[in-house]
Design an enzyme around this catalytic site. Structure first.
Site, short mmCIF file in Angstrom:
data_model
loop_
_atom_site.label_atom_id
_atom_site.label_comp_id
_atom_site.label_asym_id
_atom_site.label_seq_id
_atom_site.Cartn_x
_atom_site.Cartn_y
_atom_site.Cartn_z
N TYR A 128 1.02 -1.18 0.04
CA TYR A 128 0.09 -0.12 0.42
C TYR A 128 0.86 1.41 -0.14
O TYR A 128 0.50 2.06 -0.36
CB TYR A 128 -0.86 -0.32 1.69
CG TYR A 128 -1.98 1.37 1.48
CD1 TYR A 128 -3.17 1.13 0.88
CD2 TYR A 128 -1.68 2.43 1.67
CE1 TYR A 128 -3.95 2.16 0.25
CE2 TYR A 128 -2.40 3.72 1.96
CZ TYR A 128 -3.74 3.11 1.04
OH TYR A 128 -4.62 4.54 0.77
N HIS B 110 1.41 4.09 -3.28
CA HIS B 110 0.92 5.33 -3.47
C HIS B 110 2.21 6.81 -2.85
O HIS B 110 2.15 7.47 -2.90
CB HIS B 110 0.34 5.67 -1.49
CG HIS B 110 -1.36 5.33 -1.74
ND1 HIS B 110 -1.51 4.17 -1.95
CD2 HIS B 110 -2.21 6.17 -2.10
CE1 HIS B 110 -2.85 4.14 -1.82
NE2 HIS B 110 -3.68 5.58 -1.84
N TYR C 253 -4.37 17.37 -0.16
CA TYR C 253 -4.62 15.73 0.01
C TYR C 253 -3.68 14.38 0.90
O TYR C 253 -3.10 14.39 0.33
CB TYR C 253 -5.79 15.33 -0.88
CG TYR C 253 -6.33 13.61 -0.88
CD1 TYR C 253 -6.08 13.19 0.85
CD2 TYR C 253 -6.37 12.60 -1.91
CE1 TYR C 253 -7.35 11.84 0.49
CE2 TYR C 253 -6.48 11.31 -1.11
CZ TYR C 253 -6.86 11.13 -0.42
OH TYR C 253 -7.53 10.09 -0.11
N TRP D 135 -8.52 2.68 -10.53
CA TRP D 135 -7.38 3.27 -9.44
C TRP D 135 -7.90 1.76 -8.35
O TRP D 135 -7.54 1.60 -7.73
CB TRP D 135 -7.00 4.39 -9.45
CG TRP D 135 -6.60 4.40 -7.84
CD1 TRP D 135 -6.92 4.56 -6.47
CD2 TRP D 135 -4.84 4.59 -7.47
NE1 TRP D 135 -5.95 4.96 -5.46
CE2 TRP D 135 -5.02 4.55 -6.09
CE3 TRP D 135 -4.07 4.04 -8.39
CZ2 TRP D 135 -3.38 5.10 -5.73
CZ3 TRP D 135 -2.23 4.19 -7.99
CH2 TRP D 135 -2.71 4.74 -6.16
#
Length: 120
Positions: A18, A22, A41, A76
């Site tokens: 993960y 990212h 964000y 995504w």
């Protein structure tokens, strides 16, 4: 600028991947978020898989709907779904703001710190 905060739960056995995913989000996905009104964000991940997201947007529901309407978001989300305990990344649990230093300082007639990046 309104900020929203939410949590998700990443599967503990998928944390390393993960983080890797990212570290290099697809450029088309970055543009889709930006164009849908997502600003500043950020995601924070704890070692037990608790994921906390913070985003500035005028209207989170509208910004989410706008990004959801893109083809890149569908791709995504499908690629990321196996990482989440809920089976997808759409089960965001919103958090309520309970303390705001700047707001309380202003209410007390004190000077609040300038936002980061604000030259004033």
């Amino acid at each position: 600028m309104p900020r929203s905060c939410f949590t998700l739960q990443v599967r503990p056995d998928r944390l390393a991947e993960y983080r890797e995913r990212h570290a290099a989000v697809w450029p088309d996905m970055l543009r889709a978020l930006r164009d849908a009104g997502w600003r500043d964000y950020q995601l924070y991940l704890r070692d037990d898989g608790l994921l906390v997201g913070i985003v500035e947007t005028d209207d989170l529901s509208a910004a989410q709907a706008a990004v959801d309407a893109t083809d890149v978001s569908a791709r995504w989300e499908a690629s990321m779904a196996p990482f989440f305990e809920t089976g997808d990344g759409r089960g965001k649990a919103g958090l309520d703001l309970v303390f705001d230093l700047s707001a309380q300082l202003r209410a007390a007639g004190e000077t609040a710190p300038a936002p980061m990046g604000d030259p004033s």
